[in-house]
Scaffold this active site. Sequence first.
Site, PDB file in Angstrom:
ATOM      1  N   THR A   9       0.893  -1.162   0.000  1.00  0.00           N
ATOM      2  CA  THR A   9       0.000   0.000   0.000  1.00  0.00           C
ATOM      3  C   THR A   9       0.924   1.202   0.000  1.00  0.00           C
ATOM      4  O   THR A   9       2.098   1.052   0.309  1.00  0.00           O
ATOM      5  CB  THR A   9      -0.858  -0.021   1.293  1.00  0.00           C
ATOM      6  OG1 THR A   9      -1.880  -0.984   1.165  1.00  0.00           O
ATOM      7  CG2 THR A   9      -1.484   1.312   1.625  1.00  0.00           C
ATOM      8  N   ASP A  43      -8.777  -0.896   5.635  1.00  0.00           N
ATOM      9  CA  ASP A  43      -8.598   0.210   6.582  1.00  0.00           C
ATOM     10  C   ASP A  43      -8.204   1.519   5.910  1.00  0.00           C
ATOM     11  O   ASP A  43      -8.414   2.594   6.475  1.00  0.00           O
ATOM     12  CB  ASP A  43      -7.499  -0.159   7.595  1.00  0.00           C
ATOM     13  CG  ASP A  43      -6.157  -0.408   6.902  1.00  0.00           C
ATOM     14  OD1 ASP A  43      -6.138  -1.211   5.933  1.00  0.00           O
ATOM     15  OD2 ASP A  43      -5.154   0.202   7.297  1.00  0.00           O
TER      16      ASP A  43
END
Length: 324
Positions: free
Chosen positions: A192, A223
């Site tokens: 990410t 998230d």
Amino acid sequence: MKRIMLCFVICLLVIAVRGQSAGNYAIVIHGGAGVMDQKSMTPNMQAEYLAVLNRVLQVGDSVLANGGTCLDAVEKAIIIMEDSPLFNAGKGAVFTHDGLVELDASVMDGKTLKAGAIAAVRDIKNPIRVARAVMEKTEHVLLNGAGASQFAKEQGFNPVDNSYFYTEKRRKQLDELLKKEREAGVNDKHGTVGCVALDKYGNIAAGTSTGGMTNKKYGRIGDSPIIGAGTYANNETGGFSCTGHGEYYIRLGFSRDISALMEYKNLPIQEACRAEVEKLSQLGGTGGVIGLDRKGNIAMEFNTSGMFRGYIKSDGEKKVMIFK
Ligand code: ASP
């Protein structure tokens, strides 16, 4: 005259007490945490990652040095990583179970506590730009799927075909996982991108962008677009961007919890991040976090074998790293 002097002294005192040496800036980035074995990553591969991380820091540094805002620095830094096929964000993002790419991103402004995010979008080239538009142009925080795409179009962002994001490497990862899943039932691919910046005006912003986890199913959202989980920023404490197994980060309210540890327990940023990663480990989750406070203190904590990461400060201090 006395009054002016008094005002001047009070201003200096306020700045000193708040711990801001006016004009200082800093930027910290990550490109995902996970199982990274120094032996299995060729020197060429390592050099490629380090080159992009260096370029991102250089661009972020020049935005901030020239008086740009922390939000501009975060957006520009993340766009470079979204456009690079190396990272799990934008081009090069991981595949869902159905062989598509679905992207999540968010951004938060630590001065106003405003935030914007998009989730599960399939046709937005640079999700971080649209997340920022959600923050600045709507009264909402999080838009998902078709609605987010419609909003992006209305804002003048040209949609791209889902195939734009595809890379051979990510397809292989999905195929391998599907095979393993048939055999044992696992899901263990991370990666990410994120950035936190402190600008010359003492403001902090944080942003995160991701393709989520390989083999994710049923419109799963991680998230990264959840404010307080994968991304959080507050000028009074700091800014944070996370990477790792998103479900754990959501359950812990990870980044907001770090901010709370700083606010209520007065923990320094590194200790607060370390304590939160410890909570993550105890739950059985893996991943990492980057953080930056208003004094320019940097935290880069993780419980995996590696995390692509780096930072640069206005005094020239700079680091770029991959392994523990
Ligand atoms: N946190 C991301 C998610 O769970 C994935 C990652 O950081 O690797 O969606």
